[in-house]
Design a protein around this motif. Structure first.
Motif, mmCIF file in Angstrom:
data_model
loop_
_atom_site.group_PDB
_atom_site.id
_atom_site.type_symbol
_atom_site.label_atom_id
_atom_site.label_comp_id
_atom_site.label_asym_id
_atom_site.label_seq_id
_atom_site.Cartn_x
_atom_site.Cartn_y
_atom_site.Cartn_z
ATOM 1 N N ARG A 64 0.940 -1.235 0.145
ATOM 2 C CA ARG A 64 0.002 0.050 -0.117
ATOM 3 C C ARG A 64 1.086 1.260 0.023
ATOM 4 O O ARG A 64 1.983 1.311 0.748
ATOM 5 N N GLN A 65 0.562 2.262 -0.796
ATOM 6 C CA GLN A 65 1.242 3.444 -0.706
ATOM 7 C C GLN A 65 2.826 3.219 -1.051
ATOM 8 O O GLN A 65 3.575 3.850 -0.187
ATOM 9 N N PRO A 66 3.010 2.652 -1.917
ATOM 10 C CA PRO A 66 4.637 2.253 -2.062
ATOM 11 C C PRO A 66 5.521 3.298 -2.115
ATOM 12 O O PRO A 66 6.646 3.094 -1.691
ATOM 13 N N GLU A 67 5.168 4.547 -2.630
ATOM 14 C CA GLU A 67 6.209 5.682 -2.691
ATOM 15 C C GLU A 67 6.436 6.287 -1.346
ATOM 16 O O GLU A 67 7.575 6.636 -1.255
ATOM 17 N N LYS A 68 5.640 5.838 -0.234
ATOM 18 C CA LYS A 68 6.083 6.442 0.937
ATOM 19 C C LYS A 68 6.443 5.022 1.965
ATOM 20 O O LYS A 68 7.471 5.070 2.461
ATOM 21 N N ASN A 69 5.758 3.955 1.836
ATOM 22 C CA ASN A 69 5.929 2.736 2.786
ATOM 23 C C ASN A 69 7.156 1.974 2.275
ATOM 24 O O ASN A 69 7.579 1.163 3.259
ATOM 25 N N ILE A 70 7.717 2.022 1.041
ATOM 26 C CA ILE A 70 8.728 1.138 0.881
ATOM 27 C C ILE A 70 10.053 1.675 1.167
ATOM 28 O O ILE A 70 10.789 1.056 2.052
ATOM 29 N N PRO A 71 10.182 3.112 0.927
ATOM 30 C CA PRO A 71 11.478 3.609 1.878
ATOM 31 C C PRO A 71 11.530 3.588 3.406
ATOM 32 O O PRO A 71 12.188 3.320 3.965
ATOM 33 N N ARG A 72 10.202 3.890 3.931
ATOM 34 C CA ARG A 72 9.965 3.936 5.385
ATOM 35 C C ARG A 72 10.300 2.408 6.083
ATOM 36 O O ARG A 72 10.867 2.448 7.040
ATOM 37 N N SER A 73 9.573 1.715 5.505
ATOM 38 C CA SER A 73 10.005 0.031 6.004
ATOM 39 C C SER A 73 11.217 -0.118 6.019
ATOM 40 O O SER A 73 11.785 -0.911 7.019
ATOM 41 N N MET A 74 11.871 0.014 4.949
ATOM 42 C CA MET A 74 13.511 -0.183 4.787
ATOM 43 C C MET A 74 14.354 0.612 5.909
ATOM 44 O O MET A 74 14.915 -0.106 6.567
ATOM 45 N N LEU A 75 14.135 1.805 6.079
ATOM 46 C CA LEU A 75 14.875 2.603 6.940
ATOM 47 C C LEU A 75 14.457 2.212 8.397
ATOM 48 O O LEU A 75 15.223 2.056 9.246
ATOM 49 N N ILE A 76 13.359 2.153 8.641
ATOM 50 C CA ILE A 76 12.927 1.365 10.019
ATOM 51 C C ILE A 76 13.292 0.343 10.236
ATOM 52 O O ILE A 76 13.878 -0.196 11.470
ATOM 53 N N SER A 77 13.401 -0.787 9.348
ATOM 54 C CA SER A 77 13.926 -2.045 9.529
ATOM 55 C C SER A 77 15.231 -2.021 9.849
ATOM 56 O O SER A 77 15.987 -2.801 10.662
ATOM 57 N N ILE A 78 16.231 -1.302 9.028
ATOM 58 C CA ILE A 78 17.719 -1.237 9.317
ATOM 59 C C ILE A 78 17.894 -0.641 10.631
ATOM 60 O O ILE A 78 18.778 -1.205 11.374
ATOM 61 N N THR A 79 17.212 0.399 10.956
ATOM 62 C CA THR A 79 17.384 1.079 12.402
ATOM 63 C C THR A 79 17.283 -0.011 13.422
ATOM 64 O O THR A 79 17.879 -0.136 14.464
#
Length: 441
Positions: free
Chosen positions: A225-240
């Motif tokens: 859902r809303q890939p333009e926002k959720n794809i970058p967010r999910s990656m940066l949150i995951s790595i952190t």
């Protein structure tokens, strides 16, 4: 009759859960001792920091491409778009080609690690270990044989098990009362010379393996859902989140066990819990570690199954892989094929052989070429073309390329040649395939 198609049902929470469960897996529990032994001292924590730095930098590349091309298959689309009509076809084909080998290796590595670590509770022997690793692959395929909405819920449940396990390990070190001792002594005996740089390079090969998976959400781009926002967010949150968990876990274990035991124990985390809480607690912790390993295989297999599907749907791979399940709308042929190859690999290989092979095979086509493709695409389309923008472009891309080259060299000559051989074989197959297609026209 309407053709089945992928649907955008995965939320930010579920995407983050899928990434993090893929990232953790059995890797950090097995790699922890290997990294400590390689670094020869408390400075082994620097290797985990190095893995995190590379992951953050490389995630910038994935974020720009994933947000702009949110389709099933991830890197397949990124390479095709980045290198343009002609070269892009070759690069995307090579990615699918190496995926058909390295994706089952990734799945098999987690299954092998699972069966190996299970030996702390049940001495399985050679054939017992093989039966457990093979059976795990079969169970994963069975659980993934359903619609994506259900899979998203299963991923969150598995993710919760990952967080509980890591919280217990970290909490044990904090309660022990000497949590910050390894940090205080991180520079003991440290000399910034060629020996340290070489050791850091070899150790980082292992830590990077433990961070891999932060981009899994990109392979599921057509279902986010809303890939333009959720794809970058999910990656940066995951790595952190994973960086904090990995560093705290390593510090926690090193604060309780002597360094020699950390460096040479095959079940270091289980032994750590045994020192704190006794044999029963250690067995419970081992079960939770196995839960984490299972969750990782689940998440990785889910993402990889979308790659052959995307290529086949685009006409660049065998048509049979483009089939979706008629009622559950998932690429079942792709899932079953990768599962079958992973099952065979889980019976043939050992975990240490697989880790270096995975990295050597991925780095040239997936990581380095993908970063180069982003630069080429930026020159053709301009920076405004992208739906998400990294800070300080192009520095993160250049850094990512340089670091990946260093990691590739650190895998060793044997693995470098193996990765190059697979790539050359793929080029030959692509040329033959292209000529056959032309002759049929």
């Amino acid at each position: 009759m309407k053709q089945p198609e992928l649907s955008r049902r995965i939320s930010l929470l579920q995407a983050t859960a899928i990434n993090m469960t893929d990232m953790v897996g059995i890797g950090p529990f097995i790699v922890l001792s290997v990294v400590a032994e390689t670094m020869h001292g408390p400075g082994f924590l620097y290797a985990w920091v190095a893995g995190a730095v590379l992951s953050f930098i490389d995630a910038m590349v994935w974020s720009e491409l994933g947000a702009t091309f949110p389709k099933a298959g991830g890197s397949y689309n990124f390479l095709k778009e980045g290198f343009g009509p002609k070269t892009g076809k070759l690069m995307s084909f090579l990615f699918v080609w190496q995926t058909m080998i390295q994706a089952p290796l990734v799945i098999a590595s987690a299954a092998i690690g699972f069966s190996t670590y299970a030996g702390y509770i049940f001495p399985l022997g050679f054939w017992g270990t093989k039966a457990v690793s093979g059976g795990m692959v079969l169970l994963i395929v069975f659980l993934l044989y359903r619609n994506i909405e259900t899979i998203g819920k299963i991923s969150v449940l598995l993710w919760m098990g990952v967080l509980v396990t890591m919280a217990w390990i970290i909490g044990g070190g904090i309660a022990h009362g000497h949590f910050f001792e390894p940090v205080k002594h991180i520079n003991d005996g440290l000399q910034l010379n060629y020996t340290f740089a070489t050791a850091l390079g070899f150790a980082s090969v292992k830590t990077v393996y433990s961070y891999l998976g932060y981009y899994n959400v990109c392979h599921l781009g057509g279902e986010i859902r809303q890939p333009e926002k959720n794809i970058p967010r999910s990656m940066l949150i995951s790595i952190t989140g994973i960086t904090v968990l990995y560093l705290c876990m390593n510090i926690s274990v090193a604060s309780v066990l002597p360094f020699d035991r950390v460096a040479h124990s095959p079940f270091v985390v289980s032994e750590f819990i045994e020192v704190l809480g006794g044999p029963t607690a250690a067995k419970v912790a081992t079960v939770l570690i196995l839960w984490v390993a299972f969750a990782s295989v689940f998440s990785a297999t889910l993402g990889y199954s979308r790659i052959p599907y995307a290529a086949a749907q685009d006409g660049a791979f065998f048509k049979v892989f483009a089939r979706l399940h008629p009622t559950k709308n998932f690429p079942y042929v792709s899932l079953l094929f990768l599962g079958a190859i992973a099952f065979v690999f889980s019976l043939l290989f050992r975990i240490k052989e697989v880790i270096d092979a995975i990295l050597a095979m991925r780095i040239m086509i997936q990581f380095i070429a993908q970063a180069v493709g982003l630069i080429l695409l930026s020159k053709r389309k301009g920076r405004n073309f992208f739906k998400w923008h990294m800070p300080l472009y192009p520095m993160p891309v250049i850094l990512a390329i340089m670091i990946w080259i260093g990691i590739f060299i650190s895998t060793g000559l044997h693995m470098m040649l193996a990765g190059a051989t697979v790539t050359i074989a793929g080029i030959i197959v692509y040329i033959i395939k292209s000529r056959l297609q032309k002759s049929l026209l």
